[in-house]
Enzyme design. Structure first.
Site, mmCIF file in Angstrom:
data_model
loop_
_atom_site.group_PDB
_atom_site.id
_atom_site.type_symbol
_atom_site.label_atom_id
_atom_site.label_comp_id
_atom_site.label_asym_id
_atom_site.label_seq_id
_atom_site.Cartn_x
_atom_site.Cartn_y
_atom_site.Cartn_z
ATOM 1 N N PRO A 25 42.590 33.318 38.350
ATOM 2 C CG PRO A 25 44.549 34.584 38.691
ATOM 3 C CD PRO A 25 43.065 34.565 38.998
ATOM 4 C CE1 TYR A 26 45.999 28.011 44.070
ATOM 5 C CE2 TYR A 26 43.855 26.939 43.899
ATOM 6 C CZ TYR A 26 45.133 26.978 44.412
ATOM 7 O OH TYR A 26 45.555 25.984 45.262
ATOM 8 N N GLY A 27 43.035 28.411 39.272
ATOM 9 C CA GLY A 27 42.757 27.103 38.681
ATOM 10 C C GLY A 27 43.624 26.770 37.481
#
Length: 270
Positions: free
Chosen positions: A158-160
């Site tokens: 989920p970072y991007g």
């Protein structure tokens, strides 16, 4: 530079990228306030940097804490000119061993997703909202977002997605606050950087990583010497050519924030 020293508030202020930016900004007399949730790391920062840096314990995941950090910066220095939204969590925070393997869809729980957006997106929103009245009063008011590479935005969840949200916020706010004289830009190293944020479990050799110092020259220029219409842009530190005059180096290293193929050529670079 204005006659009175500028003040910069840096979130995630005890981390490696923040240290590099603080070092650089202080060369131009900018007063730095480092906000971080880790009090021991702030103590180490203050010991390393000396007594002329202000520190404040703050957690960007908490809206009240964001407002308190902004107020602490203003109380300590009498002003706020620059907000650097640097704090965030990465893929190494998903697992206790720091493994950065992408989670399967069924591993991507509501709790994980919400926590990433709480820290990486809502935190910068809360900090920016609290800072904006002060930034509007500054002759150099600006917000700097630290995002990531486009490759990471396209490949790493989920970072991007959280960093893609900050890119979008930058493009929107740059237009929204232009009339108020507040610039909103992105600064990134330009690749994996040798800081504790990148877990050893990532498998990237440390000697192949960028050094945090790539953030230094562009943040100095953005803080005090960039033209007033430098807004809605992203600079990759690794693309900054120190052999060029600063505005030429910026023109070489900068692209429109968010999705550059959708944006017109900015007037400042022509």
């Amino acid at each position: 530079m204005t006659s009175a020293p500028l003040t910069a508030l840096i979130t995630g202020g005890a981390g490696g990228l923040a240290r590099a930016m603080i070092d650089a900004l202080r060369q131009d007399g900018v007063t730095c306030v480092a906000a971080d949730r880790d009090p021991a790391a702030l103590e180490r920062l203050k010991a390393d940097m000396g007594g002329d840096i202000h520190t404040f314990q703050s957690d960007v995941a908490d809206t009240a804490s964001c407002a308190a950090a902004v107020q602490a910066a203003v109380d300590a220095t009498g002003r706020l000119d620059i907000l650097i939204n640097n704090a965030g969590i990465g893929m190494g925070s998903l697992r206790a061993d720091g493994e950065t393997r992408l989670p399967d869809l069924d591993e991507l729980t509501d709790e994980i997703w919400d926590n990433f957006f709480r820290v990486n997106v809502r935190g910068p929103l809360a900090m920016s909202r609290a800072a904006m009245p002060h930034l509007k009063q500054s002759p150099r008011g600006q917000i700097v977002m630290v995002t990531t590479s486009y490759f990471t935005m396209h490949r790493v969840a989920p970072y991007g997605p959280t960093k893609a949200a900050l890119e979008s916020m930058t493009a929107i706010w740059a237009k929204q606050f232009a009339a108020d004289g507040v610039a909103v830009n992105v600064l990134v190293p330009g690749g994996a950087t040798d800081t504790p944020f990148v877990s050893p479990a990532s498998g990237i050799p440390r000697d192949k990583m960028l050094k945090p110092g790539v953030m230094g020259p562009p943040i100095r220029w953005m803080a005090s010497r960039a033209p007033k219409d430098f807004t809605g842009m992203r600079i990759a530190g690794q693309d900054w050519d120190a052999s060029l005059p600063e505005t030429e180096a910026a023109a070489k290293a900068a692209r429109p924030a968010a999705w550059p193929e959708l944006a017109p050529t900015p007037a400042w670079s022509t």
